[in-house]
Design a protein around this motif. Structure first.
Motif, mmCIF file in Angstrom:
data_model
loop_
_atom_site.group_PDB
_atom_site.id
_atom_site.type_symbol
_atom_site.label_atom_id
_atom_site.label_comp_id
_atom_site.label_asym_id
_atom_site.label_seq_id
_atom_site.Cartn_x
_atom_site.Cartn_y
_atom_site.Cartn_z
ATOM 1 N N GLU A 118 -84.370 -163.711 -87.754
ATOM 2 C CA GLU A 118 -83.380 -162.843 -87.132
ATOM 3 C C GLU A 118 -82.089 -163.635 -87.029
ATOM 4 O O GLU A 118 -82.088 -164.758 -86.550
ATOM 5 N N ASP A 119 -81.011 -163.050 -87.492
ATOM 6 C CA ASP A 119 -79.713 -163.718 -87.441
ATOM 7 C C ASP A 119 -78.710 -162.695 -86.921
ATOM 8 O O ASP A 119 -78.663 -161.580 -87.417
ATOM 9 N N SER A 120 -77.936 -163.064 -85.918
ATOM 10 C CA SER A 120 -76.972 -162.103 -85.381
ATOM 11 C C SER A 120 -75.558 -162.640 -85.515
ATOM 12 O O SER A 120 -75.319 -163.844 -85.463
ATOM 13 N N THR A 121 -74.643 -161.707 -85.713
ATOM 14 C CA THR A 121 -73.224 -162.026 -85.848
ATOM 15 C C THR A 121 -72.432 -161.026 -85.018
ATOM 16 O O THR A 121 -72.700 -159.821 -85.069
ATOM 17 N N GLN A 122 -71.475 -161.543 -84.275
ATOM 18 C CA GLN A 122 -70.588 -160.685 -83.491
ATOM 19 C C GLN A 122 -69.349 -160.417 -84.334
ATOM 20 O O GLN A 122 -68.695 -161.355 -84.777
ATOM 21 N N LEU A 123 -69.034 -159.144 -84.567
ATOM 22 C CA LEU A 123 -67.841 -158.756 -85.319
ATOM 23 C C LEU A 123 -66.790 -158.240 -84.345
ATOM 24 O O LEU A 123 -67.062 -157.354 -83.536
ATOM 25 N N LEU A 124 -65.596 -158.812 -84.423
ATOM 26 C CA LEU A 124 -64.458 -158.368 -83.629
ATOM 27 C C LEU A 124 -63.413 -157.801 -84.580
ATOM 28 O O LEU A 124 -62.910 -158.517 -85.441
ATOM 29 N N VAL A 125 -63.121 -156.513 -84.459
ATOM 30 C CA VAL A 125 -62.137 -155.860 -85.327
ATOM 31 C C VAL A 125 -60.863 -155.632 -84.510
ATOM 32 O O VAL A 125 -60.893 -154.960 -83.478
ATOM 33 N N ARG A 126 -59.780 -156.217 -84.986
ATOM 34 C CA ARG A 126 -58.466 -156.058 -84.338
ATOM 35 C C ARG A 126 -57.732 -154.868 -84.947
ATOM 36 O O ARG A 126 -57.873 -154.585 -86.132
ATOM 37 N N GLU A 127 -56.927 -154.226 -84.117
ATOM 38 C CA GLU A 127 -56.112 -153.111 -84.586
ATOM 39 C C GLU A 127 -55.007 -153.636 -85.498
ATOM 40 O O GLU A 127 -54.392 -154.661 -85.224
ATOM 41 N N ARG A 128 -54.789 -152.927 -86.595
ATOM 42 C CA ARG A 128 -53.721 -153.315 -87.519
ATOM 43 C C ARG A 128 -52.388 -152.991 -86.868
ATOM 44 O O ARG A 128 -52.164 -151.892 -86.396
ATOM 45 N N GLN A 129 -51.523 -153.966 -86.851
ATOM 46 C CA GLN A 129 -50.192 -153.777 -86.285
ATOM 47 C C GLN A 129 -49.287 -153.185 -87.349
ATOM 48 O O GLN A 129 -49.178 -153.730 -88.438
ATOM 49 N N SER A 130 -48.648 -152.072 -87.037
ATOM 50 C CA SER A 130 -47.730 -151.484 -88.011
ATOM 51 C C SER A 130 -46.412 -152.253 -87.957
ATOM 52 O O SER A 130 -45.944 -152.616 -86.887
ATOM 53 N N PRO A 131 -45.842 -152.530 -89.122
ATOM 54 C CA PRO A 131 -44.591 -153.295 -89.154
ATOM 55 C C PRO A 131 -43.457 -152.522 -88.487
ATOM 56 O O PRO A 131 -43.412 -151.305 -88.545
ATOM 57 N N LYS A 132 -42.565 -153.244 -87.871
ATOM 58 C CA LYS A 132 -41.409 -152.644 -87.214
ATOM 59 C C LYS A 132 -40.175 -152.887 -88.082
ATOM 60 O O LYS A 132 -40.012 -153.946 -88.657
ATOM 61 N N TYR A 133 -39.331 -151.870 -88.171
ATOM 62 C CA TYR A 133 -38.146 -151.931 -89.023
ATOM 63 C C TYR A 133 -36.891 -151.566 -88.231
ATOM 64 O O TYR A 133 -36.963 -150.845 -87.254
ATOM 65 N N ALA A 134 -35.777 -152.070 -88.703
ATOM 66 C CA ALA A 134 -34.471 -151.662 -88.185
ATOM 67 C C ALA A 134 -33.749 -150.943 -89.310
ATOM 68 O O ALA A 134 -33.742 -151.407 -90.448
ATOM 69 N N ALA A 135 -33.169 -149.794 -89.002
ATOM 70 C CA ALA A 135 -32.427 -149.024 -90.005
ATOM 71 C C ALA A 135 -30.927 -149.213 -89.764
ATOM 72 O O ALA A 135 -30.462 -149.115 -88.634
ATOM 73 N N VAL A 136 -30.206 -149.504 -90.829
ATOM 74 C CA VAL A 136 -28.768 -149.738 -90.748
ATOM 75 C C VAL A 136 -28.086 -148.838 -91.771
ATOM 76 O O VAL A 136 -28.557 -148.702 -92.895
ATOM 77 N N GLN A 137 -26.986 -148.224 -91.377
ATOM 78 C CA GLN A 137 -26.188 -147.411 -92.304
ATOM 79 C C GLN A 137 -24.805 -148.038 -92.442
ATOM 80 O O GLN A 137 -24.170 -148.358 -91.447
ATOM 81 N N LEU A 138 -24.368 -148.212 -93.670
ATOM 82 C CA LEU A 138 -23.005 -148.673 -93.952
ATOM 83 C C LEU A 138 -22.272 -147.516 -94.617
ATOM 84 O O LEU A 138 -22.744 -146.982 -95.624
ATOM 85 N N ARG A 139 -21.133 -147.132 -94.045
ATOM 86 C CA ARG A 139 -20.396 -145.988 -94.579
ATOM 87 C C ARG A 139 -19.029 -146.413 -95.083
ATOM 88 O O ARG A 139 -18.360 -147.246 -94.491
ATOM 89 N N SER A 140 -18.645 -145.775 -96.163
ATOM 90 C CA SER A 140 -17.296 -145.938 -96.691
ATOM 91 C C SER A 140 -16.652 -144.561 -96.607
ATOM 92 O O SER A 140 -17.198 -143.586 -97.120
#
Length: 173
Positions: A118-140
């Motif tokens: 008998e062999d046991s393993t504890q699995l810990l699954v972390r939540e995937r972090q969604s990347p954070k972005y900054a939106a920039v607009q340049l206007r002429s």
């Protein structure tokens, strides 16, 4: 002194059938490999019977007399669990679990009845972090007969190396 020696003497046979509890960490959506290894398994040959269980209730994967069996597999593991046969002959029964879910967190038991392993393993699954972005607009605003143009830039803030640029239909020139 006699009691201590008896306790140690009684513990040794138990250690022969079970290994120490291992911890494996993964991230939601990724794949991991859960180990199950014992020196006796290398001598059992390809006709092993192996049962993988999650939290003692869910049937994750079975090998019955050397053949893969998903007949009684819990639906949560359909097309996500497989035993890696490359190292099976050397006593390594490794379960690959793909597309991890948060509900996969828990204790996985590898049980080989014929070898009393008998062999046991504890699995810990972390939540995937969604990347954070900054939106920039340049206007002429343009001059004279030239129309104004806009450049949209999305920059990842999570330390990613790549930046993603989205341009409007018109150039800034």
């Amino acid at each position: 002194m006699y009691t201590r020696c008896c306790f140690i003497y009684m513990l040794i046979p138990l250690l022969d059938t079970a290994s120490l509890h291992q911890i494996v960490e993964g991230t939601e959506g990724d794949s991991i490999i859960l180990p199950c290894t014992h020196r006796r398994l290398a001598h059992e040959g390809k006709r092993l019977t192996v049962h993988w269980r999650h939290n003692d209730t869910r049937n994750v994967y079975d090998i019955i007399h050397g053949r893969n069996s998903v007949k009684e597999q819990h639906p949560a593991y359909n097309d996500r669990a497989e035993v890696l046969h490359k190292r099976l002959e050397k006593g390594h029964i490794e379960l690959k679990l793909t597309n991890l879910h948060l509900s996969d967190t828990g204790t996985y038991l590898c049980f080989v009845p014929d070898a009393r392993v008998e062999d046991s393993t504890q699995l810990l699954v972390r939540e995937r972090q969604s990347p954070k972005y900054a939106a920039v607009q340049l206007r002429s605003h343009g001059t004279g007969t030239t129309q104004g143009r806009t450049l949209h830039i999305i920059i990842p803030l999570s330390g990613l190396i790549h930046s993603f640029f989205f341009f409007s239909a018109y150039s800034l020139y």
